[in-house]
Design a protein around this motif. Structure first.
Motif, PDB file in Angstrom:
ATOM      1  N   THR A  40       0.851  -1.191   0.000  1.00 36.35           N
ATOM      2  CA  THR A  40       0.000   0.000   0.000  1.00 36.35           C
ATOM      3  C   THR A  40       0.884   1.238   0.000  1.00 36.35           C
ATOM      4  O   THR A  40       1.705   1.420   0.904  1.00 36.35           O
ATOM      5  N   PRO A  41       0.739   2.115  -1.011  1.00 35.91           N
ATOM      6  CA  PRO A  41       1.583   3.319  -1.081  1.00 35.91           C
ATOM      7  C   PRO A  41       1.360   4.246   0.113  1.00 35.91           C
ATOM      8  O   PRO A  41       0.241   4.452   0.553  1.00 35.91           O
ATOM      9  N   LEU A  42       2.470   4.787   0.627  1.00 33.70           N
ATOM     10  CA  LEU A  42       2.411   5.808   1.669  1.00 33.70           C
ATOM     11  C   LEU A  42       2.891   7.140   1.104  1.00 33.70           C
ATOM     12  O   LEU A  42       2.170   8.115   1.115  1.00 33.70           O
ATOM     13  N   VAL A  54      10.521   4.970  -2.253  1.00 30.50           N
ATOM     14  CA  VAL A  54       9.089   4.675  -2.236  1.00 30.50           C
ATOM     15  C   VAL A  54       8.770   3.980  -0.920  1.00 30.50           C
ATOM     16  O   VAL A  54       9.264   2.888  -0.649  1.00 30.50           O
ATOM     17  N   THR A  55       7.955   4.634  -0.116  1.00 31.13           N
ATOM     18  CA  THR A  55       7.570   4.075   1.177  1.00 31.13           C
ATOM     19  C   THR A  55       6.182   3.472   1.044  1.00 31.13           C
ATOM     20  O   THR A  55       5.256   4.115   0.538  1.00 31.13           O
ATOM     21  N   ILE A  76       4.991   1.914 -10.719  1.00 33.68           N
ATOM     22  CA  ILE A  76       4.086   2.160 -11.832  1.00 33.68           C
ATOM     23  C   ILE A  76       3.286   3.434 -11.581  1.00 33.68           C
ATOM     24  O   ILE A  76       2.739   3.631 -10.497  1.00 33.68           O
ATOM     25  N   VAL A  77       3.224   4.280 -12.609  1.00 30.06           N
ATOM     26  CA  VAL A  77       2.387   5.476 -12.591  1.00 30.06           C
ATOM     27  C   VAL A  77       1.581   5.474 -13.886  1.00 30.06           C
ATOM     28  O   VAL A  77       2.148   5.326 -14.970  1.00 30.06           O
ATOM     29  N   ASN A  78       0.266   5.613 -13.772  1.00 33.01           N
ATOM     30  CA  ASN A  78      -0.615   5.630 -14.942  1.00 33.01           C
ATOM     31  C   ASN A  78      -0.350   4.455 -15.879  1.00 33.01           C
ATOM     32  O   ASN A  78      -0.218   4.618 -17.091  1.00 33.01           O
ATOM     33  N   ASN A  79      -0.226   3.267 -15.316  1.00 30.64           N
ATOM     34  CA  ASN A  79      -0.007   2.016 -16.052  1.00 30.64           C
ATOM     35  C   ASN A  79       1.319   1.954 -16.799  1.00 30.64           C
ATOM     36  O   ASN A  79       1.513   1.100 -17.659  1.00 30.64           O
ATOM     37  N   GLU A  80       2.249   2.843 -16.497  1.00 28.33           N
ATOM     38  CA  GLU A  80       3.590   2.828 -17.097  1.00 28.33           C
ATOM     39  C   GLU A  80       4.603   2.433 -16.031  1.00 28.33           C
ATOM     40  O   GLU A  80       4.611   3.003 -14.939  1.00 28.33           O
ATOM     41  N   HIS A 121       2.458   3.353  -7.632  1.00 30.81           N
ATOM     42  CA  HIS A 121       2.369   2.236  -6.694  1.00 30.81           C
ATOM     43  C   HIS A 121       3.431   1.195  -7.055  1.00 30.81           C
ATOM     44  O   HIS A 121       3.927   1.160  -8.177  1.00 30.81           O
ATOM     45  N   LEU A 122       3.781   0.383  -6.074  1.00 25.22           N
ATOM     46  CA  LEU A 122       4.731  -0.703  -6.282  1.00 25.22           C
ATOM     47  C   LEU A 122       3.980  -1.978  -6.579  1.00 25.22           C
ATOM     48  O   LEU A 122       2.899  -2.224  -6.040  1.00 25.22           O
ATOM     49  N   GLU A 123       4.589  -2.787  -7.435  1.00 26.20           N
ATOM     50  CA  GLU A 123       4.024  -4.075  -7.784  1.00 26.20           C
ATOM     51  C   GLU A 123       5.110  -5.127  -7.715  1.00 26.20           C
ATOM     52  O   GLU A 123       6.208  -4.930  -8.257  1.00 26.20           O
TER      53      GLU A 123
END
Length: 125
Positions: A40-42, A54-55, A76-80, A121-123
């Motif tokens: 979950t992005p913080l 990225v926390t 990933i930002v905006n599916n990129e 977000h991280l995947e």
């Protein structure tokens, strides 16, 4: 039942404001949602070296501990996919049914985009 834990060095140094934000997000996201490990992005930021920090709040909804051993993460930002990196964190083990905040540091040389890095977000790949 999911529990929030802080890694000992975090527990000693985290500001009360950041702790409160993390606790609030934990309460909002502590329910299993079909992903055994959820990130979950913080927040995200760049450090003085130009690395992306990225926390996230790592939720381990499984019944066994989880660790990062040569684990590929994409930001990933905006599916990129803006940056990817393999992480091995020998000192980090998230026990079963636990959540823990952590900051992943992506090396500057791995970044190929100049797009804004906000709201990503991280995947786990």
């Amino acid at each position: 039942m999911q529990k929030l834990e802080f890694e000992p060095s975090w527990d000693k140094t985290i500001s009360s404001n950041d702790r409160q934000k993390i606790e609030t997000i934990f309460l909002q996201t502590r329910k299993f949602n079909n992903h055994p490990i959820q990130l979950t992005p913080l927040w995200q930021a760049f450090n003085h070296k130009g690395e992306l920090l990225v926390t996230v709040l790592i939720h381990n909804f499984t019944l066994h501990s989880y660790s990062f051993q040569n684990t590929k993460l994409n930001y990933i930002v905006n599916n990129e996919i803006l940056v990817e990196h393999f992480f091995t964190l020998p000192s980090l083990s998230i026990q079963e049914e636990r959540s823990m905040p952590w900051t992943f540091i992506f090396p500057k040389e791995n970044m190929t985009y100049t797009l804004p890095f906000e709201n990503g977000h991280l995947e786990i790949v």
